[in-house]
Scaffold this motif. Sequence first.
Motif, mmCIF file in Angstrom:
data_model
loop_
_atom_site.group_PDB
_atom_site.id
_atom_site.type_symbol
_atom_site.label_atom_id
_atom_site.label_comp_id
_atom_site.label_asym_id
_atom_site.label_seq_id
_atom_site.Cartn_x
_atom_site.Cartn_y
_atom_site.Cartn_z
ATOM 1 N N THR A 66 -2.352 -25.250 -28.977
ATOM 2 C CA THR A 66 -1.869 -23.880 -29.144
ATOM 3 C C THR A 66 -2.307 -22.985 -27.995
ATOM 4 O O THR A 66 -2.167 -21.769 -28.064
ATOM 5 C CB THR A 66 -2.393 -23.271 -30.456
ATOM 6 N N CYS A 67 -2.885 -23.600 -26.951
ATOM 7 C CA CYS A 67 -3.331 -22.877 -25.755
ATOM 8 C C CYS A 67 -4.460 -21.896 -26.057
ATOM 9 O O CYS A 67 -4.592 -20.888 -25.371
ATOM 10 C CB CYS A 67 -2.206 -22.120 -25.065
ATOM 11 N N TYR A 68 -5.230 -22.153 -27.078
ATOM 12 C CA TYR A 68 -6.406 -21.311 -27.305
ATOM 13 C C TYR A 68 -7.528 -21.787 -26.400
ATOM 14 O O TYR A 68 -8.271 -20.981 -25.862
ATOM 15 C CB TYR A 68 -6.820 -21.379 -28.781
ATOM 16 N N LEU A 69 -7.611 -23.083 -26.229
ATOM 17 C CA LEU A 69 -8.591 -23.668 -25.320
ATOM 18 C C LEU A 69 -7.861 -24.457 -24.248
ATOM 19 O O LEU A 69 -6.697 -24.798 -24.404
ATOM 20 C CB LEU A 69 -9.520 -24.617 -26.083
ATOM 21 N N ARG B 39 -6.448 -26.610 -31.089
ATOM 22 C CA ARG B 39 -6.651 -25.417 -30.273
ATOM 23 C C ARG B 39 -6.123 -25.617 -28.861
ATOM 24 O O ARG B 39 -5.635 -24.681 -28.238
ATOM 25 C CB ARG B 39 -8.138 -25.070 -30.214
ATOM 26 N N THR C 59 -9.755 -29.923 -34.909
ATOM 27 C CA THR C 59 -9.540 -28.516 -34.585
ATOM 28 C C THR C 59 -9.449 -28.307 -33.079
ATOM 29 O O THR C 59 -8.586 -27.569 -32.604
ATOM 30 C CB THR C 59 -10.673 -27.669 -35.181
#
Lengths: 238, 351
Positions: B48-51, B45, B41
């Motif tokens: 997807t540039c979430y982190l 992430r 995960t």
Amino acid sequence: MRNINAIFKKEFRSYFNSPIAYIFMTVFLGISSWLFFRTFFISAQAEMRGLFGLMPWIFLFFIPAVTMKLWAEEKKIGTAEILMTLPIRDFEVVLGKFFASFALLAVTALFSLCIPISVAIVGDPDQGTIICGYLGLLLMGAAYLSIGLFASTLTENQIVAFILGICACFLLLIIGEEIVLFSTPNWLYPIFSYLGLGTHYSSILRGVIDSRDIIYYLTIIGFFLYLSTLSVESRKWR
Amino acid sequence: MIEVKELTKSYGPTLAVNQVSFEARAGEVVGFIGPNGAGKTTTMRILTCYLTADSGSASVAGYDVQEHPIDVRKNVGYLPESAPLYVDMGVVDYLKFMTEIREIPKFERRQRINSVIDICGLSSVVQKDIGELSKGFRQRVGLAQSLIHDPPILILDEPTSGLDPSQTIEIRNLIKELGKEKLVLFSTHILPEVSATCSRILMINQGQIVANGTLQELIGQVQSDDTVHVAIRGADEEIRARLNEIEGVMEIRHVATGNGVESYEVTTSQGIDSPTELFFLAAVENNWQMAELRHESVDLEQVFLNFTTGEVEETAPIEEIVTQVEDTSPIEEIDTQTEEAVTGITVAEEE
């Protein structure tokens, strides 16, 4: 801009899709009408100063209730992960949410116009002070909203966000009060008295629209929206 | 399409992703598998540039995730784990919201929404609120959301979790179908799913890629002997003697006797391509009546265990370290130190 609009529409609709908006408006209007009309016929004065004076304290509990879910809920159920991986910048989401909560406040203020209208029917109020009062109300409400929004970014628990929001607004409200200023050291006095949320509000209530007061509120709003953006971004490196 | 180089990310003292590198191209279905907490995960992430990663680089659809996150996100459809959705929104309202944010032109929106409703089999629930939907349908709405802008890259975190078997098969077929043109990177811990859908497997354990290749390649890498089950009519001793002559036979275990048929489990060395063929030839030469001939080959499960837990358990030095540590340190420290030791060993063996 289009993104902000999309977020705004979604959030605003979500207020009205859930009971939040209806409960908020009913209870807020109910309480403020009661507080107003309780003394209105006794004092027999066609003015709203008393009610406007109470607003900072009523907002203290109502505004954080509006903002508490804005981020906390997204984090809790994980929708933030989809939202923050859409082609949209963090500050656009923050602004969209802020405008949605402000729109709810504005709609509520619009409904509360029934109070000045009924005052105008029975008497002849000073329209200038009432217009100023509403302006001050919206500015102060927006400042509370930005603080509540920031509190909501800090936690995934809505209750915590609510309490934090109240505390932050409360602190910023009382540092401008005489009783606090009385016991602050001299060098802090001007800072506290300038930062107090209430000081500027009461000067607007007096019917004086000073650009300094408006700049003050806009600065507070901008500052807390900026903090919210930082807080939302901080997920990345935590 | 996706290029990952030495990606590293830690949460406080825990190293979630450690020097992960891989590449993937359009037309591939890449299965990302590993035990819980392996870093699947987190990697997704980051992609997807979430982190943001601590170090290393990743580029998605030709854009660097650090420098052009918005462009990366435009090219990616992402379904996070357990499909988090706004429960107070209607299905169509939600998809409409997505078309707005994805900046799909107004005149195309209706058509795009209808097409994802069709692809994901949502037509029976279009009237409902997301909160009223079952887990399976929510998963599909999540998938619909990720497909709405027809992205060249799809990143799906456990897309089939919580689905019933027939829904699972539908989603798998959909993934396969999508994988013909797009790049699909999906994570799972359901192993048959990987062999059913993936053109390539990325196996991750303790934040590191431990295996990368097609199923066949991975099976080939596993150091394990084959087992052949054989049942022959005849005298035990004679059969044993003849079996021993077959090329590659290492060990013969007598399993059972019944009706004059002797059953054996024969271990053959790994270099033999098709052990059953040799056994069959032997049977023909000796004029045996053969009641059973079955080759038990290595499957993905064994590969998985071999690359993840197996290695770790089999390595002796860890125990020594644990015992040394136990004497002096409190329990928490043992855990971290053991973990370090384990990671260290995995690295060493990898290299």
